[in-house]
Design a protein around this motif. Structure first.
Motif, PDB file in Angstrom:
ATOM      1  N   ASN A  60       0.802  -1.219   0.000  1.00  0.00           N
ATOM      2  CA  ASN A  60       0.000   0.000   0.000  1.00  0.00           C
ATOM      3  C   ASN A  60       0.840   1.276   0.000  1.00  0.00           C
ATOM      4  O   ASN A  60       0.331   2.373   0.193  1.00  0.00           O
ATOM      5  CB  ASN A  60      -0.953   0.011   1.201  1.00  0.00           C
ATOM      6  CG  ASN A  60      -0.203  -0.110   2.521  1.00  0.00           C
ATOM      7  OD1 ASN A  60       1.023  -0.205   2.548  1.00  0.00           O
ATOM      8  ND2 ASN A  60      -0.946  -0.122   3.620  1.00  0.00           N
ATOM      9  N   GLU A  61       2.140   1.157  -0.218  1.00  0.00           N
ATOM     10  CA  GLU A  61       3.017   2.314  -0.232  1.00  0.00           C
ATOM     11  C   GLU A  61       2.739   3.207  -1.446  1.00  0.00           C
ATOM     12  O   GLU A  61       2.290   2.726  -2.495  1.00  0.00           O
ATOM     13  CB  GLU A  61       4.495   1.869  -0.279  1.00  0.00           C
ATOM     14  CG  GLU A  61       4.963   1.047   0.916  1.00  0.00           C
ATOM     15  CD  GLU A  61       4.769  -0.443   0.756  1.00  0.00           C
ATOM     16  OE1 GLU A  61       5.394  -1.200   1.503  1.00  0.00           O
ATOM     17  OE2 GLU A  61       3.984  -0.858  -0.138  1.00  0.00           O
ATOM     18  N   PRO A  62       2.996   4.511  -1.345  1.00  0.00           N
ATOM     19  CA  PRO A  62       2.857   5.390  -2.516  1.00  0.00           C
ATOM     20  C   PRO A  62       3.834   4.984  -3.618  1.00  0.00           C
ATOM     21  O   PRO A  62       4.994   4.636  -3.349  1.00  0.00           O
ATOM     22  CB  PRO A  62       3.210   6.782  -1.954  1.00  0.00           C
ATOM     23  CG  PRO A  62       2.999   6.674  -0.485  1.00  0.00           C
ATOM     24  CD  PRO A  62       3.343   5.255  -0.119  1.00  0.00           C
ATOM     25  N   LEU A  63       3.378   5.037  -4.850  1.00  0.00           N
ATOM     26  CA  LEU A  63       4.231   4.664  -5.983  1.00  0.00           C
ATOM     27  C   LEU A  63       5.492   5.516  -6.044  1.00  0.00           C
ATOM     28  O   LEU A  63       6.576   5.024  -6.389  1.00  0.00           O
ATOM     29  CB  LEU A  63       3.454   4.800  -7.293  1.00  0.00           C
ATOM     30  CG  LEU A  63       2.220   3.913  -7.480  1.00  0.00           C
ATOM     31  CD1 LEU A  63       1.562   4.216  -8.822  1.00  0.00           C
ATOM     32  CD2 LEU A  63       2.577   2.441  -7.384  1.00  0.00           C
ATOM     33  N   ASP A  64       5.362   6.816  -5.705  1.00  0.00           N
ATOM     34  CA  ASP A  64       6.512   7.699  -5.862  1.00  0.00           C
ATOM     35  C   ASP A  64       7.601   7.458  -4.820  1.00  0.00           C
ATOM     36  O   ASP A  64       8.687   8.037  -4.913  1.00  0.00           O
ATOM     37  CB  ASP A  64       6.092   9.176  -5.884  1.00  0.00           C
ATOM     38  CG  ASP A  64       5.143   9.557  -4.762  1.00  0.00           C
ATOM     39  OD1 ASP A  64       4.983   8.749  -3.828  1.00  0.00           O
ATOM     40  OD2 ASP A  64       4.569  10.656  -4.830  1.00  0.00           O
ATOM     41  N   ASP A  65       7.349   6.590  -3.850  1.00  0.00           N
ATOM     42  CA  ASP A  65       8.420   6.194  -2.928  1.00  0.00           C
ATOM     43  C   ASP A  65       9.509   5.404  -3.640  1.00  0.00           C
ATOM     44  O   ASP A  65      10.624   5.275  -3.112  1.00  0.00           O
ATOM     45  CB  ASP A  65       7.857   5.319  -1.797  1.00  0.00           C
ATOM     46  CG  ASP A  65       7.148   6.127  -0.723  1.00  0.00           C
ATOM     47  OD1 ASP A  65       7.087   7.370  -0.856  1.00  0.00           O
ATOM     48  OD2 ASP A  65       6.656   5.510   0.247  1.00  0.00           O
TER      49      ASP A  65
END
Length: 286
Positions: free
Chosen positions: A231-236
Motif C-alpha cells: 500500500n506504499e505510494p508509488l513515488d516512494d
C-alpha cells in the motif's frame, strides 16, 4: 565430358538457387526483426553494459512483446513492449499458464507451487491484450514471461503501477515504451541457490516508462523490492534509469543520442506525468 559439364551446370544452378534462397530468407528475417523492434522497442533493444555470464541473454520474440532471456538466471533480464490508450476494452478470458519450449531449463506452469511466490507477469496480461489482441494475451502466459514475486508486490504495489500505466499515463501520451524486469544482488554467488525450481528469485523489480517525444522524451523509472506491504505510494520507489542500469548491468536505449540520454536517463523529472494523482490510489485487490 559433355555429361560432366551438364552435371556441373545443374549443380551450379542448384547452388545459385540455394544462395538466393538464403539471401532472401536472411532479408526476410531482418525485415521481420525490424518490424518487431519498431513495434516493441524504442531506440534499440536493451543490451549489456559489459559482457558477463549474468548479463548474457538471448531475445525471444512473442506476439506483443520481446524478452531478454537469461539461461543463467532462468528468468527474463528484461521485457520490452509498447502500449497506447484504449477505450473500454473487453479482453478475453484468462488463458492458462504454459511452458515455453525455448527455455534451456524446464519451467512448467506449476513450478512455483508451494513456494510462496506468485507467477508475476512482466508483460502484463491486460495491457498486452487490450493493445495487441488475443494472440498476444495468450503469449503473456508463457512461463518465460514470469518471475517469482511476493504476493504483496505482485497483487498490490506492482498491480497498482500496471494500472496507472494504462489508466493514467497512456491517455496522456500517444504511446508509451515500457521496459521491465528483475534485479538481483550484486554478487551472483550470494543468491545462486535462492531459487524456485530452476528459477532464481530476484530481490527487486524495475519498470521504465518512456513517452517518446522526438527530441524531448519523458521518462519515469521505478525499483520495487520484494518486501513491500503493497500500500506504499508509488513515488516512494522512483529512481533514475542510470540507477537501474547500474544495478542490472544492462544498457537501455543504446541508439539514443548521448546528449538526450544524459538527461533522460540521469535526471528525475516528473513534469507531465501527474504521478501525484495516482501515487496513493488503492489497487484492485485492496
Amino acid at each position: 565430358m559433355g555429361t560432366s559439364l551438364s552435371s556441373l551446370r545443374r549443380q551450379g544452378r542448384r547452388l545459385g538457387i540455394a544462395v538466393l534462397f538464403v539471401v532472401a530468407g536472411g532479408g526476410l528475417w531482418e525485415f521481420q526483426e525490424r518490424q518487431h523492434q519498431d513495434a516493441y522497442t524504442w531506440m534499440g533493444v536493451p543490451t549489456w553494459e559489459t559482457f558477463s555470464p549474468t548479463t548474457m541473454h538471448r531475445v525471444l520474440r512473442n506476439d506483443g512483446y520481446l524478452v531478454g532471456w537469461s539461461d543463467i538466471r532462468v528468468n527474463p533480464l528484461w521485457v520490452s513492449y509498447q502500449v497506447e490508450a484504449v477505450g473500454d476494452s473487453q479482453i478475453g478470458s484468462r488463458p492458462n499458464f504454459q511452458a515455453d519450449w525455448r527455455t534451456l531449463w524446464p519451467v512448467s506452469a506449476d513450478s512455483y507451487s508451494g513456494s510462496g511466490y506468485d507467477r508475476g507477469h512482466l508483460a502484463p496480461n491486460y495491457a498486452i491484450a487490450a493493445v495487441h489482441g488475443r494472440s498476444a494475451q495468450v503469449d503473456t502466459f508463457l512461463m518465460s514471461n514470469m518471475s517469482p514475486q511476493r504476493p504483496e508486490l505482485n497483487r498490490q504495489l506492482w498491480q497498482r503501477l500496471e494500472a496507472a500505466v494504462m489508466d493514467h499515463f497512456a491517455p496522456r501520451f500517444e504511446r508509451l515504451q515500457i521496459i521491465t524486469g528483475p534485479i538481483y544482488p550484486e554478487r551472483f554467488m550470494d543468491n545462486v541457490f535462492n531459487r524456485v525450481g530452476f528459477v532464481e528469485v530476484p530481490e527487486a523489480f524495475y519498470k521504465i516508462i518512456v513517452a517518446p517525444h522526438n527530441d524531448a522524451p519523458l521518462a519515469l523509472a521505478f525499483i520495487m523490492p520484494q518486501d513491500v506491504n503493497g500500500n506504499e505510494p508509488l513515488d516512494d520507489y522512483l529512481v533514475t534509469i542510470n540507477e537501474i542500469e547500474a544495478r542490472t548491468g544492462l544498457n537501455f536505449f543504446p541508439d539514443l543520442a548521448v546528449d538526450i540520454a544524459s538527461v533522460l536517463e540521469g535526471e528525475l523529472r516528473l513534469q507531465g506525468w501527474a504521478l501525484d494523482e495516482v501515487a496513493k490510489k488503492p489497487g484492485r485487490y485492496q
